[in-house]
Scaffold this motif. Structure first.
Motif, PDB file in Angstrom:
ATOM      1  N   THR A 113     -24.840 -23.634  -5.975  1.00 56.51           N
ATOM      2  CA  THR A 113     -25.439 -24.449  -4.977  1.00 56.51           C
ATOM      3  C   THR A 113     -25.336 -25.818  -5.411  1.00 56.51           C
ATOM      4  OG1 THR A 113     -27.496 -24.323  -6.859  1.00 56.51           O
ATOM      5  CG2 THR A 113     -27.445 -22.763  -4.545  1.00 56.51           C
ATOM      6  N   ASN A 117     -29.705 -30.461  -6.122  1.00 57.66           N
ATOM      7  CA  ASN A 117     -30.797 -29.492  -5.716  1.00 57.66           C
ATOM      8  C   ASN A 117     -31.570 -28.831  -6.931  1.00 57.66           C
ATOM      9  OD1 ASN A 117     -32.975 -28.394  -4.095  1.00 57.66           O
ATOM     10  ND2 ASN A 117     -31.572 -27.422  -2.905  1.00 57.66           N
ATOM     11  N   SER A 119     -34.327 -27.540  -7.350  1.00 58.38           N
ATOM     12  CA  SER A 119     -35.271 -26.819  -6.890  1.00 58.38           C
ATOM     13  C   SER A 119     -34.830 -25.516  -6.650  1.00 58.38           C
ATOM     14  CB  SER A 119     -36.012 -27.146  -5.565  1.00 58.38           C
ATOM     15  OG  SER A 119     -35.364 -27.131  -4.469  1.00 58.38           O
ATOM     16  N   VAL A 120     -33.574 -25.241  -6.888  1.00 54.14           N
ATOM     17  CA  VAL A 120     -33.044 -23.957  -6.723  1.00 54.14           C
ATOM     18  C   VAL A 120     -32.393 -23.772  -8.153  1.00 54.14           C
ATOM     19  CG1 VAL A 120     -31.076 -22.607  -5.537  1.00 54.14           C
ATOM     20  CG2 VAL A 120     -32.386 -24.216  -4.336  1.00 54.14           C
ATOM     21  N   THR A 121     -32.884 -22.906  -8.597  1.00 49.43           N
ATOM     22  CA  THR A 121     -32.516 -22.305 -10.238  1.00 49.43           C
ATOM     23  C   THR A 121     -31.804 -21.027 -10.409  1.00 49.43           C
ATOM     24  OG1 THR A 121     -34.727 -21.893 -10.683  1.00 49.43           O
ATOM     25  CG2 THR A 121     -34.203 -24.008 -10.999  1.00 49.43           C
ATOM     26  N   SER A 122     -32.097 -20.065  -9.251  1.00 47.83           N
ATOM     27  CA  SER A 122     -31.438 -18.743  -9.228  1.00 47.83           C
ATOM     28  C   SER A 122     -31.244 -18.228  -7.946  1.00 47.83           C
ATOM     29  CB  SER A 122     -32.700 -17.964  -9.941  1.00 47.83           C
ATOM     30  OG  SER A 122     -33.759 -17.826  -9.082  1.00 47.83           O
ATOM     31  N   ARG A 124     -32.525 -15.909  -6.576  1.00 46.69           N
ATOM     32  CA  ARG A 124     -33.631 -15.567  -5.720  1.00 46.69           C
ATOM     33  C   ARG A 124     -34.225 -16.777  -4.558  1.00 46.69           C
ATOM     34  NH1 ARG A 124     -36.328 -11.243  -6.272  1.00 46.69           N
ATOM     35  NH2 ARG A 124     -35.321 -10.430  -8.001  1.00 46.69           N
ATOM     36  N   ASP A 125     -33.902 -18.016  -5.253  1.00 44.30           N
ATOM     37  CA  ASP A 125     -34.070 -19.098  -4.577  1.00 44.30           C
ATOM     38  C   ASP A 125     -33.563 -19.300  -3.230  1.00 44.30           C
ATOM     39  OD1 ASP A 125     -36.451 -20.021  -6.421  1.00 44.30           O
ATOM     40  OD2 ASP A 125     -34.730 -20.927  -7.757  1.00 44.30           O
ATOM     41  N   LEU A 126     -32.323 -18.725  -3.057  1.00 33.25           N
ATOM     42  CA  LEU A 126     -31.869 -18.660  -1.869  1.00 33.25           C
ATOM     43  C   LEU A 126     -31.860 -17.627  -0.929  1.00 33.25           C
ATOM     44  CD1 LEU A 126     -28.225 -19.837  -3.308  1.00 33.25           C
ATOM     45  CD2 LEU A 126     -29.890 -21.435  -2.165  1.00 33.25           C
ATOM     46  N   GLN A 129     -31.819 -17.973   3.059  1.00 27.43           N
ATOM     47  CA  GLN A 129     -31.098 -19.053   3.530  1.00 27.43           C
ATOM     48  C   GLN A 129     -29.779 -18.854   4.002  1.00 27.43           C
ATOM     49  OE1 GLN A 129     -31.953 -22.811   1.114  1.00 27.43           O
ATOM     50  NE2 GLN A 129     -33.671 -21.714   0.032  1.00 27.43           N
ATOM     51  N   THR A 156     -31.470 -13.155   4.497  1.00 31.46           N
ATOM     52  CA  THR A 156     -30.337 -14.187   4.022  1.00 31.46           C
ATOM     53  C   THR A 156     -29.350 -14.004   5.002  1.00 31.46           C
ATOM     54  OG1 THR A 156     -31.134 -13.568   1.722  1.00 31.46           O
ATOM     55  CG2 THR A 156     -28.942 -14.803   2.208  1.00 31.46           C
TER      56      THR A 156
END
Length: 305
Positions: A113, A117, A119-122, A124-126, A129, A156
């Motif tokens: 990513t 950004n 706020s996206v660390t794994s 699972r955060d995607l 999307q 997804t």
């Protein structure tokens, strides 16, 4: 695809084993180097994707790496070299037999990513999307697993592109991508960072499960394993007093056991032992400390396991 289609489009290969290697790309040069070291002699004419081996009943077939696993799985090709990622993505794992991993072409299939950004660390955060990749099957499997649903029910969105995957986020096409990472330079240049690893991959030697030439396949496998072993080990020779031999064998035990030969000098022996290259410097230091002298290191050109 039927075998008759393959046979009709090739030179006289009815009595030859078909061996597929990548025709270009990141694996090509290393595959040619390996073929040379296992004694396969051939001449590939310009713009020809078939080359007859002059010293063995083999025909080399130069194919896109992405297609090799499928050709081997269907039985059209007897033997092939491709990436583990390709085998998994083409869903041919159950239809081919992995003979040996080759130690080159190593990289990681990773979820990436934009680094900006935070706020996206794994991965699972995607979930839910947009993901762009050329590895659609592996990506869908991973995100379906994260969602805890079957692939046909996942939220997804996974979209296929064949190249320049790293540009998808910057161009507004995706929130994340899944792509191969070797050094990471391309990823960082595109402002991306990895947040999940789906697969560690490397080149593998594979065959189909209905071999036409089992003895020849085994010969090639043994030759490849011999070259890989020669690249991994060196032969270390040294002299040492017999009273220190047991300690020396603990330091460097070899693949099976050291070869020990008595010397004319009383209470001294000569030792030959295989040592992994990555451990060589430390092992030599330890042998010297316990009394070994005349320590020599010889390169191994080839071997058989």
């Amino acid at each position: 695809m039927e075998s008759s289609f393959i046979n009709a489009s090739l030179p006289d290969v009815a009595d030859r084993m078909l061996f597929a290697v990548p025709k270009k790309g990141r694996l090509y040069d290393q595959c040619l180097n390996l073929l040379n070291h296992i004694g396969i002699e051939f001449h590939r004419k310009p713009r020809h994707d078939i080359a007859l081996v002059s010293n063995m009943p083999i025909a080399l077939v130069f194919l896109p790496a992405a297609d090799i696993a499928t050709y081997v799985a269907k039985g059209n090709i007897d033997l092939g070299i491709t990436g583990l990622d390709i085998i998994c993505e083409s869903q041919t794992t159950d239809d081919v037999a992995e003979l040996t991993r080759l130690g080159f072409g190593k990289c990681k299939l990773q979820v990436q990513t934009p680094a900006i950004n935070q706020s996206v660390t794994s991965a699972r955060d995607l979930v839910g999307q947009r993901i762009v990749t050329s590895f659609v099957n592996l990506t869908r499997q991973r995100f379906a697993e994260l969602e805890g649903v079957s692939i046909d029910r996942m939220k997804t969105q996974v979209r296929f592109v064949s190249g320049s995957v790293e540009a998808a986020c910057g161009l507004g096409l995706a929130d994340g991508i899944v792509d191969l990472v070797e050094s990471g330079d391309t990823m960082r240049a595109a402002g991306l960072h990895a947040i999940d690893t789906i697969l560690n991959t490397e080149s593998v030697l594979i065959t189909n499960r209905h071999q036409r030439f089992p003895k020849l396949v085994e010969t090639i496998k043994q030759r490849v394993e011999g070259v890989l072993m020669a690249r991994r080990y060196v032969l270390c020779q040294y002299n040492i007093k017999r009273e220190s031999l047991e300690r020396a064998c603990v330091v460097a035990s070899g693949r099976q056991a050291p070869t020990v030969t008595s010397l004319e000098a009383e209470d001294w022996v000569a030792v030959s032992v295989m040592i992994e290259k990555k451990e060589l410097a430390d092992k030599m230091d330890q042998l010297k400390e316990i009394g070994a002298i005349d320590i020599l290191v010889l390169q191994i050109a080839n071997a058989r396991t």
